[in-house]
Write an enzyme that holds these catalytic residues in place. Structure first.
Site, PDB file in Angstrom:
ATOM      1  N   CYS A   4       0.868  -1.181   0.000  1.00 15.68           N
ATOM      2  CA  CYS A   4       0.000   0.000   0.000  1.00 15.68           C
ATOM      3  C   CYS A   4       0.907   1.236   0.000  1.00 15.68           C
ATOM      4  CB  CYS A   4      -0.913   0.001   1.218  1.00 15.68           C
ATOM      5  SG  CYS A   4      -1.781   1.565   1.438  1.00 15.68           S
ATOM      6  N   HIS A  46      -4.257   1.303   8.306  1.00 18.99           N
ATOM      7  CA  HIS A  46      -4.745   0.982   6.962  1.00 18.99           C
ATOM      8  C   HIS A  46      -6.216   0.611   7.002  1.00 18.99           C
ATOM      9  CE1 HIS A  46      -4.532  -0.306   2.764  1.00 18.99           C
ATOM     10  NE2 HIS A  46      -5.423  -1.221   3.139  1.00 18.99           N
ATOM     11  N   THR A  90      -8.298   5.790  -6.461  1.00 28.85           N
ATOM     12  CA  THR A  90      -7.159   5.112  -7.089  1.00 28.85           C
ATOM     13  C   THR A  90      -6.196   4.519  -6.067  1.00 28.85           C
ATOM     14  OG1 THR A  90      -5.942   7.196  -7.241  1.00 28.85           O
ATOM     15  CG2 THR A  90      -7.251   6.551  -9.163  1.00 28.85           C
ATOM     16  N   HIS A  93      -6.333   3.241   0.327  1.00 25.62           N
ATOM     17  CA  HIS A  93      -6.044   3.535   1.740  1.00 25.62           C
ATOM     18  C   HIS A  93      -6.840   4.806   2.023  1.00 25.62           C
ATOM     19  CE1 HIS A  93      -2.976   3.871   5.226  1.00 25.62           C
ATOM     20  NE2 HIS A  93      -3.775   4.932   5.337  1.00 25.62           N
ATOM     21  N   HIS A  95      -8.527   8.160   2.644  1.00 22.54           N
ATOM     22  CA  HIS A  95      -7.989   9.520   2.671  1.00 22.54           C
ATOM     23  C   HIS A  95      -9.052  10.462   2.152  1.00 22.54           C
ATOM     24  CE1 HIS A  95      -7.223   7.931  -1.383  1.00 22.54           C
ATOM     25  NE2 HIS A  95      -7.418   9.170  -1.813  1.00 22.54           N
ATOM     26  N   HIS A  97      -9.202  14.460   0.317  1.00 24.40           N
ATOM     27  CA  HIS A  97      -8.426  15.524  -0.289  1.00 24.40           C
ATOM     28  C   HIS A  97      -8.855  16.832   0.352  1.00 24.40           C
ATOM     29  CE1 HIS A  97      -7.399  13.108  -4.077  1.00 24.40           C
ATOM     30  NE2 HIS A  97      -8.311  12.364  -3.471  1.00 24.40           N
TER      31      HIS A  97
HETATM   32  P1  AMP Z   1      -7.916   8.984  -5.017  1.00 26.48           P
HETATM   33  O1  AMP Z   1      -7.555   7.600  -4.531  1.00 26.48           O
HETATM   34  O2  AMP Z   1      -8.523   8.980  -6.378  1.00 26.48           O
HETATM   35  O3  AMP Z   1      -8.757   9.736  -4.036  1.00 26.48           O
HETATM   36  O4  AMP Z   1      -6.584   9.821  -5.182  1.00 26.48           O
HETATM   37  C1  AMP Z   1      -5.326   9.416  -4.743  1.00 26.48           C
HETATM   38  C2  AMP Z   1      -4.409  10.611  -4.887  1.00 26.48           C
HETATM   39  O5  AMP Z   1      -3.133  10.241  -4.386  1.00 26.48           O
HETATM   40  C3  AMP Z   1      -4.184  11.108  -6.323  1.00 26.48           C
HETATM   41  O6  AMP Z   1      -4.666  12.453  -6.396  1.00 26.48           O
HETATM   42  C4  AMP Z   1      -2.670  11.045  -6.514  1.00 26.48           C
HETATM   43  O7  AMP Z   1      -2.164  12.173  -7.175  1.00 26.48           O
HETATM   44  C5  AMP Z   1      -2.157  10.949  -5.099  1.00 26.48           C
HETATM   45  N1  AMP Z   1      -0.931  10.207  -4.937  1.00 26.48           N
HETATM   46  C6  AMP Z   1      -0.636   8.985  -5.431  1.00 26.48           C
HETATM   47  N2  AMP Z   1       0.589   8.588  -5.040  1.00 26.48           N
HETATM   48  C7  AMP Z   1       1.083   9.584  -4.269  1.00 26.48           C
HETATM   49  C8  AMP Z   1       2.302   9.778  -3.562  1.00 26.48           C
HETATM   50  N3  AMP Z   1       3.265   8.847  -3.557  1.00 26.48           N
HETATM   51  N4  AMP Z   1       2.473  10.931  -2.889  1.00 26.48           N
HETATM   52  C9  AMP Z   1       1.501  11.863  -2.877  1.00 26.48           C
HETATM   53  N5  AMP Z   1       0.328  11.743  -3.506  1.00 26.48           N
HETATM   54  C10 AMP Z   1       0.114  10.623  -4.203  1.00 26.48           C
HETATM   55 ZN    ZN Z   2      -2.423   1.477   3.563  1.00 30.11          ZN
END
Ligand code: AMP
Ligand code: ZN
Length: 113
Positions: A4, A46, A90, A93, A95, A97
């Site tokens: 993850c 997680h 995408t 885990h 989160h 924004h």
């Molecule tokens: P979502 O799962 O669609 O809500 O978005 C996941 C977000 O994580 C996307 O906007 C990516 O740009 C961001 N993301 C993915 N990998 C990383 C990383 N290693 N560091 C920071 N942000 C990330």
């Molecule tokens: Zn995780």
């Protein structure tokens, strides 16, 4: 959890620009921001998605961390909190924004997070 990417950031295995951290929560900059301020607020534990939240997990630490950042960054007048789910999520885990400031372009930010 193994494999993850957000767990690896929490563990310090993968790099991230950290903005806030406490025992339960990590907040870091989105690697691909769609707004001037585009942070990801996630629990250290997680949990796969919004739908997996139950009574054993409190959102309060994430809420309080977010309130603190909104206040510190002085963005009370305009911010967005976005949970993506299902095909729109995408990274599996939990989160949300935190978006604020100038958007990178004029398209609907809800289609771009
Ligand atoms: P979502 O799962 O669609 O809500 O978005 C996941 C977000 O994580 C996307 O906007 C990516 O740009 C961001 N993301 C993915 N990998 C990383 C990383 N290693 N560091 C920071 N942000 C990330
Ligand atoms: Zn995780």
């Amino acid at each position: 959890m193994k494999d993850c990417i957000f767990c690896k950031i929490v563990e310090g295995v993968n790099p991230a620009k950290k903005v806030y951290e406490d025992d339960d929560v990590l907040v870091f900059e989105n690697i691909n921001p769609v707004a001037e301020i585009h942070l990801l607020v996630c629990p250290k534990k997680h949990i796969e998605s919004f739908l997996k939240i139950d009574e054993s997990f409190s959102l309060t630490p994430m809420v309080e961390a977010t309130q603190k950042i909104i206040s510190e960054k002085n963005i009370q007048e305009g911010y967005k909190l976005v949970f993506n789910g299902g095909k729109y999520q995408t990274v599996p885990h939990l989160h949300w924004h935190l978006l604020a400031g100038k958007l990178e372009d004029n398209e609907d930010v809800l289609n771009k997070t």
